[in-house]
Design an enzyme around this catalytic site. Structure first.
Site, PDB file in Angstrom:
ATOM      1  N   TRP A  20      -4.165   0.235  -5.528  1.00  0.00           N
ATOM      2  CA  TRP A  20      -3.469  -1.036  -5.339  1.00  0.00           C
ATOM      3  C   TRP A  20      -4.257  -1.887  -4.329  1.00  0.00           C
ATOM      4  O   TRP A  20      -4.561  -1.413  -3.242  1.00  0.00           O
ATOM      5  CB  TRP A  20      -2.046  -0.778  -4.834  1.00  0.00           C
ATOM      6  CG  TRP A  20      -1.217  -2.018  -4.873  1.00  0.00           C
ATOM      7  CD1 TRP A  20      -0.974  -2.875  -3.822  1.00  0.00           C
ATOM      8  CD2 TRP A  20      -0.555  -2.550  -6.015  1.00  0.00           C
ATOM      9  NE1 TRP A  20      -0.193  -3.924  -4.260  1.00  0.00           N
ATOM     10  CE2 TRP A  20       0.075  -3.752  -5.609  1.00  0.00           C
ATOM     11  CE3 TRP A  20      -0.448  -2.153  -7.344  1.00  0.00           C
ATOM     12  CZ2 TRP A  20       0.811  -4.547  -6.471  1.00  0.00           C
ATOM     13  CZ3 TRP A  20       0.296  -2.950  -8.213  1.00  0.00           C
ATOM     14  CH2 TRP A  20       0.913  -4.122  -7.775  1.00  0.00           C
ATOM     15  N   HIS A  50       0.596   6.117  -2.021  1.00  0.00           N
ATOM     16  CA  HIS A  50       0.835   5.587  -3.376  1.00  0.00           C
ATOM     17  C   HIS A  50      -0.435   5.644  -4.216  1.00  0.00           C
ATOM     18  O   HIS A  50      -0.768   4.733  -4.957  1.00  0.00           O
ATOM     19  CB  HIS A  50       1.435   4.174  -3.296  1.00  0.00           C
ATOM     20  CG  HIS A  50       2.766   4.205  -2.605  1.00  0.00           C
ATOM     21  ND1 HIS A  50       3.957   4.247  -3.295  1.00  0.00           N
ATOM     22  CD2 HIS A  50       3.078   4.296  -1.290  1.00  0.00           C
ATOM     23  CE1 HIS A  50       4.954   4.335  -2.413  1.00  0.00           C
ATOM     24  NE2 HIS A  50       4.443   4.368  -1.200  1.00  0.00           N
ATOM     25  N   HIS A  54       1.987   9.002  -8.775  1.00  0.00           N
ATOM     26  CA  HIS A  54       2.751   9.249  -7.541  1.00  0.00           C
ATOM     27  C   HIS A  54       4.205   8.840  -7.715  1.00  0.00           C
ATOM     28  O   HIS A  54       4.575   8.201  -8.698  1.00  0.00           O
ATOM     29  CB  HIS A  54       2.126   8.471  -6.383  1.00  0.00           C
ATOM     30  CG  HIS A  54       2.332   6.986  -6.476  1.00  0.00           C
ATOM     31  ND1 HIS A  54       1.535   6.166  -7.247  1.00  0.00           N
ATOM     32  CD2 HIS A  54       3.264   6.177  -5.924  1.00  0.00           C
ATOM     33  CE1 HIS A  54       1.947   4.919  -7.146  1.00  0.00           C
ATOM     34  NE2 HIS A  54       3.012   4.890  -6.356  1.00  0.00           N
ATOM     35  N   ASP A  56       7.679   6.968  -5.811  1.00  0.00           N
ATOM     36  CA  ASP A  56       8.164   6.075  -4.752  1.00  0.00           C
ATOM     37  C   ASP A  56       9.506   6.603  -4.270  1.00  0.00           C
ATOM     38  O   ASP A  56      10.394   6.873  -5.085  1.00  0.00           O
ATOM     39  CB  ASP A  56       8.426   4.664  -5.301  1.00  0.00           C
ATOM     40  CG  ASP A  56       7.158   3.866  -5.528  1.00  0.00           C
ATOM     41  OD1 ASP A  56       6.054   4.401  -5.300  1.00  0.00           O
ATOM     42  OD2 ASP A  56       7.291   2.695  -5.934  1.00  0.00           O
ATOM     43  N   HIS A  60      10.189   3.267   0.441  1.00  0.00           N
ATOM     44  CA  HIS A  60       8.991   2.461   0.168  1.00  0.00           C
ATOM     45  C   HIS A  60       9.265   0.962   0.412  1.00  0.00           C
ATOM     46  O   HIS A  60       8.429   0.263   0.960  1.00  0.00           O
ATOM     47  CB  HIS A  60       8.549   2.713  -1.277  1.00  0.00           C
ATOM     48  CG  HIS A  60       7.278   2.028  -1.679  1.00  0.00           C
ATOM     49  ND1 HIS A  60       6.234   1.788  -0.808  1.00  0.00           N
ATOM     50  CD2 HIS A  60       6.884   1.525  -2.877  1.00  0.00           C
ATOM     51  CE1 HIS A  60       5.255   1.176  -1.454  1.00  0.00           C
ATOM     52  NE2 HIS A  60       5.624   0.990  -2.701  1.00  0.00           N
ATOM     53  N   HIS A 164      11.176  -3.323  -7.442  1.00  0.00           N
ATOM     54  CA  HIS A 164      11.279  -2.173  -6.525  1.00  0.00           C
ATOM     55  C   HIS A 164      12.640  -2.172  -5.810  1.00  0.00           C
ATOM     56  O   HIS A 164      13.287  -1.130  -5.700  1.00  0.00           O
ATOM     57  CB  HIS A 164      10.159  -2.207  -5.481  1.00  0.00           C
ATOM     58  CG  HIS A 164       8.877  -1.581  -5.941  1.00  0.00           C
ATOM     59  ND1 HIS A 164       7.834  -2.306  -6.462  1.00  0.00           N
ATOM     60  CD2 HIS A 164       8.471  -0.285  -5.957  1.00  0.00           C
ATOM     61  CE1 HIS A 164       6.844  -1.490  -6.768  1.00  0.00           C
ATOM     62  NE2 HIS A 164       7.197  -0.252  -6.471  1.00  0.00           N
ATOM     63  N   GLU A 176       5.118   6.529 -10.827  1.00  0.00           N
ATOM     64  CA  GLU A 176       4.149   5.496 -11.191  1.00  0.00           C
ATOM     65  C   GLU A 176       2.784   6.138 -11.429  1.00  0.00           C
ATOM     66  O   GLU A 176       2.506   7.227 -10.950  1.00  0.00           O
ATOM     67  CB  GLU A 176       4.030   4.456 -10.066  1.00  0.00           C
ATOM     68  CG  GLU A 176       5.320   3.684  -9.841  1.00  0.00           C
ATOM     69  CD  GLU A 176       5.310   2.802  -8.600  1.00  0.00           C
ATOM     70  OE1 GLU A 176       5.959   1.755  -8.612  1.00  0.00           O
ATOM     71  OE2 GLU A 176       4.650   3.185  -7.608  1.00  0.00           O
TER      72      GLU A 176
HETATM   73 ZN   LIG Z   1       4.375   3.425  -5.409  1.00  0.00          ZN
END
Ligand SMILES: [Zn+2]
Length: 212
Positions: A20, A50, A54, A56, A60, A164, A176
């Site tokens: 990310w 992350h 992975h 969340d 998060h 989210h 994810e």
């Molecule tokens: Zn994540």
């Protein structure tokens, strides 16, 4: 049934993996190496919570919320349904309604991301995500767990924070970064085991699917 019916749907963690933008990138070096006449091989690994495939935790995005320590195993071990999403932009309510998400279901979305996004040389900002409205619909349906095949349930350009907040606020557990290129829609058994980071806001996970 073949001898090893489990299919690994996690992505490899490496220096060249997608990450990310803005999060610390993965950086693996040889700390000790038999190639340089050390007695053993030990890697030094820098990565963030992350990374790659992975989970969340609610923490998060939500201050003081549940952490990876609170993950109920029921959310990540058990039957799961993989559904194929045709929309090339986002997972939207109209398409979800036809799939009839059920209460308590572990629902995994296969989108064009599995064929396209992971194959790009760099992070794909145009990956297929779950729209905020679709997230609300999934919460209404009482889905227990959602899985997506790129690095975020929410979009890069749109609905990143909103999606989210909606899912994590309802304590829907999120997986994810799945690679579903070898998976067809249908019913599977799921095992997804996140690393045990104490008070983790997320954790890299090994995920397996087996056709039911
Ligand atoms: Zn994540």
């Amino acid at each position: 049934m073949s001898k090893n019916p489990w299919i690994d749907v996690s992505v490899p963690i490496s220096n060249s993996m997608h990450g990310w933008p803005g999060n610390p990138p993965t950086f693996i070096t040889m700390h000790l190496g038999t190639a340089k006449a050390d007695v053993c091989n030990v890697s030094a690994i820098n990565f963030n919570s992350h990374t790659g495939t992975h989970m969340d935790a609610p923490l998060h995005f939500l201050h003081g919320a549940k952490t990876m320590d609170d993950l109920p195993w029921d959310a990540v071990v058990g039957p799961a349904r993989v559904v194929e999403i045709k929309d090339k932009e986002a997972i939207k309510v109209a398409e979800l309604k036809k799939l009839k998400p059920k209460k308590g279901e572990r629902l995994i979305f296969k989108t064009r991301n599995s064929a396209v996004s992971w194959k790009k040389p760099e992070f794909d900002k145009d990956f297929v995500y779950i729209s905020a409205e679709a997230s609300e619909y999934l919460v209404e349906c009482g889905v227990q767990t959602v899985g997506v095949d790129y690095l975020s349930v929410g979009g890069f350009h749109k609905d990143g924070i909103e999606t989210h907040h909606i899912l994590l606020g309802a304590e829907v557990w999120i997986i994810e970064g799945l690679d579903l290129s070898k998976i067809k829609s249908g019913n599977y058994d799921l095992i997804c085991l996140p690393i045990k980071f104490h008070n983790g806001d997320g954790a890299p996970s090994r995920c397996l699917l087996r056709k039911r």
